[in-house]
Design an enzyme around this catalytic site. Sequence first.
Site, PDB file in Angstrom:
ATOM      1  CG  ASN B 212     -12.280   4.090 -67.745  1.00  0.00           C
ATOM      2  OD1 ASN B 212     -12.628   3.051 -67.557  1.00  0.00           O
ATOM      3  ND2 ASN B 212     -11.903   5.046 -66.782  1.00  0.00           N
ATOM      4  CD  GLN B 257      -8.482   7.553 -86.688  1.00  0.00           C
ATOM      5  OE1 GLN B 257      -8.561   6.922 -85.967  1.00  0.00           O
ATOM      6  NE2 GLN B 257      -9.102   8.530 -87.155  1.00  0.00           N
ATOM      7  CG  HIS B 260      -8.255   9.764 -82.041  1.00  0.00           C
ATOM      8  ND1 HIS B 260      -9.333  10.467 -81.170  1.00  0.00           N
ATOM      9  CD2 HIS B 260      -8.821   9.792 -83.171  1.00  0.00           C
ATOM     10  CE1 HIS B 260     -10.286  11.129 -82.096  1.00  0.00           C
ATOM     11  NE2 HIS B 260      -9.862  10.534 -83.059  1.00  0.00           N
ATOM     12  CD  GLU B 325     -12.568   3.033 -85.809  1.00  0.00           C
ATOM     13  OE1 GLU B 325     -11.504   3.192 -85.558  1.00  0.00           O
ATOM     14  OE2 GLU B 325     -13.529   3.834 -85.101  1.00  0.00           O
ATOM     15  CG  HIS B 326     -12.306   5.470 -89.884  1.00  0.00           C
ATOM     16  ND1 HIS B 326     -11.636   5.536 -88.604  1.00  0.00           N
ATOM     17  CD2 HIS B 326     -13.452   6.065 -89.480  1.00  0.00           C
ATOM     18  CE1 HIS B 326     -12.292   5.852 -87.671  1.00  0.00           C
ATOM     19  NE2 HIS B 326     -13.605   6.309 -88.087  1.00  0.00           N
ATOM     20  CG  ASP B 359     -13.842  11.171 -87.392  1.00  0.00           C
ATOM     21  OD1 ASP B 359     -14.198  10.172 -87.414  1.00  0.00           O
ATOM     22  OD2 ASP B 359     -12.657  11.640 -87.519  1.00  0.00           O
ATOM     23  CD  GLU B 413     -34.366 -31.959 -82.332  1.00  0.00           C
ATOM     24  OE1 GLU B 413     -35.007 -31.423 -81.428  1.00  0.00           O
ATOM     25  OE2 GLU B 413     -33.683 -31.460 -83.452  1.00  0.00           O
ATOM     26  CG  HIS B 418     -40.878 -29.977 -78.455  1.00  0.00           C
ATOM     27  ND1 HIS B 418     -40.688 -30.138 -77.390  1.00  0.00           N
ATOM     28  CD2 HIS B 418     -40.401 -28.916 -78.931  1.00  0.00           C
ATOM     29  CE1 HIS B 418     -39.620 -28.956 -76.811  1.00  0.00           C
ATOM     30  NE2 HIS B 418     -39.528 -28.305 -78.020  1.00  0.00           N
TER      31      HIS B 418
END
Lengths: 428, 428
Positions: B212, B257, B260, B325-326, B359, B413, B418
């Site tokens: 959630n 869908q 859901h 998504e699908h 699914d 740089e 380095h």
Amino acid sequence: MRLLDARTPSFRDELMPLLARDEDTVGGIAAAVTDILAQVRARGDEAVRELTERFDGTDGSCGYRVSPEEIEEAVRVCSSEALDAIDLAAGRIEAYHARQLPEDVRWTDEIGTELGWRWTAIDAAGLYVPGGTAVYPSSVLMNALPAKIAGAERIVMVTPAKEGRLNPLVLAAAKRAGVTEIYKIGGAQAVAALAYGTKSIEPVDKIVGPGNAYVTEAKRQVFGRVGIDSIAGPSEITVIADEKADPRAIAADLLSQSEHDVLSQSVLITPSRELIERVEKEIGVQLHGHHREKIAREAIGKQGIAVLTEDLARAAEVANIVAPEHLELVTEDPDALLPLIKHAGAVFLGRYTPEAIGDYVGGPSHVLPTSRSARFSSGLSVYDFLKRMSVTGCSKKAFEKIGPAAARLADEEGLPSHAASVTLRLGK
Amino acid sequence: MRLLDARTPSFRDELMPLLARDEDTVGGIAAAVTDILAQVRARGDEAVRELTERFDGTDGSCGYRVSPEEIEEAVRVCSSEALDAIDLAAGRIEAYHARQLPEDVRWTDEIGTELGWRWTAIDAAGLYVPGGTAVYPSSVLMNALPAKIAGAERIVMVTPAKEGRLNPLVLAAAKRAGVTEIYKIGGAQAVAALAYGTKSIEPVDKIVGPGNAYVTEAKRQVFGRVGIDSIAGPSEITVIADEKADPRAIAADLLSQSEHDVLSQSVLITPSRELIERVEKEIGVQLHGHHREKIAREAIGKQGIAVLTEDLARAAEVANIVAPEHLELVTEDPDALLPLIKHAGAVFLGRYTPEAIGDYVGGPSHVLPTSRSARFSSGLSVYDFLKRMSVTGCSKKAFEKIGPAAARLADEEGLPSHAASVTLRLGK
């Protein structure tokens, strides 16, 4: 450097607090960033211009896009040695990342289901390049070239300019790396412009590249609307060395992180107490008259750790606890040690591969997971600019074979249309 | 369903607002979550217990770990049909993900540099499984099996129990999927326990799984300390169908869908106006007496879209804007259309592959990018539980060849150590 002995029972309890980095965002930053994002979202270019004039003093009356002429002029003022070095680096980075391009996969399983996956590139990549005192043309190559190799159509760079001026070698690197648009904007407002788009800047799909606390927080807040790369912390190096390692070289390698930032961490892990002592001495010598002495001295003093272990195998175990961004294996047979390494962003093998090789010309990207995040994430690569769609295709026969189990599970989960979408096709 | 015509010039401007989802976190949630995380971090198990007793009414006097006996008892009460369906699904998910395991790569380049990368698994994966009314055993398989195939040693599941009770099929699925620890805790406190660890729960390296608004916000706030998967929004489906598609099947797919969540989006794209009309009618028929009629009716009414296009190629372009998504390709030759698809989480080919196959039993994970994030991200896979370390090893000769360019860029740089780490080894 603080000395720890891995053979004592309290070792892990002593080590862990030294690896912890302060990760909390200051409250004021989050609220300020939320406000900036809302302004750019509501008022677009006008808000970007106000904020840029206020923070960077860069005049936006002609827009912020860098013109082709500015880029050509920048290339002209760079030395040919610097341009040659950029070109050598870019060629090697391209060659390495071209090998990373994954192939699509497709097969038919034993019941006749077509299965597989396909890789496609993101359309537009956004690249944040910090301004300020430390300017890194190499980072432009390391962020932009994986996007180019992946096949992103737009590669959009934003970078703050102080009163309109940009570092010429940054612009030359951007040109060499195939950046398609450059804007002289920075801060949270630049991240907002990339994420939401404005009239003059089309939005992008993913934003990568390091920035200050405001930029980092802005990336966190726009995550979901666009993709972001991982949250970059202070740079770190861990060196595993045997008794034959050259103390001068190891000292330079450790200091090559310390010179970045007072929070940068350098860790030496070795079974040789003598090496630790000689490296400590050599660090003192090399700090003397160092161009960034104050930063490097504070970093190595407060964040430096030397760990004495019984042998090299134990050194590898300790490195896995550290999960460093960069790991050098400066030993006689580094390939014997490599299979023991589980968590590291980049590994450098042997006596002739200082981390600086990886920072510039090795080939792999130098954008790597920091703050122990190598436990769960990887360095930047072509994968960051690709995504994978799964593919499933049932023959009638295959469907009749596995459909009933799908309908059964849909029933168990209380989802009738899921079940109906199967049973209708089963002719029930 | 709202009807749009892709042949009108205003089409894109009409479509985009319909795809936008509210993405802002309510301010109160962020602050409440920050507080919960701080409590668990400071007081560990004690805080988890207080919060769990308050929110879930689950007694923690014997701890929250689910015992082997509870799991065996759960398996006993499940029907053999349900267990068989779980087993069939699990076997197919394992087979698909086993193919995804990437190989390590290593080569020597033309100047004698050893280059490549190695993949290693994360040590511990955390899996959030929502409680409440909608309980999805299939999601346990889809999240846990890729972690198992990747080689994670610990797979730790947390799920809130109402007064101590868990869904038996969820426990059976967890057993089948190789989950190694299960705790009856949920909410932000469960995310905190996984991220920071407590005396009774060892911390994990990455947390996946939907939850959630509190769970989602908690994952966002612990990101960096641990890895997280992408932020999951309401589920969506897009169906591209030709005039021969069965309206009953398409209606069921769209409703699968809608059932859901009232925010779930269903999009039909087709060159056939007649199909749209017949599907609309069929939706009315199937909604009648639907077990979740109220939710499905509101979702399809407010979030449903039908798009009329000139042909199937244009339908693919529209699908790329939606970046669903699908995506079902219910056409005569779905493989001809597939190369035109750039942005989608999962693609289902032909007349016998309703999304419900994916699914439950197709094989690919059903954990997929929502809210247009398929533009920049992929579904869950073994890659989410692996990371890649780059490997670089210079021979003396290779080092002498590329070292000078690295030193040059380090000078540009302003990073002297380095440069020194290279020049010292060059004998300069």
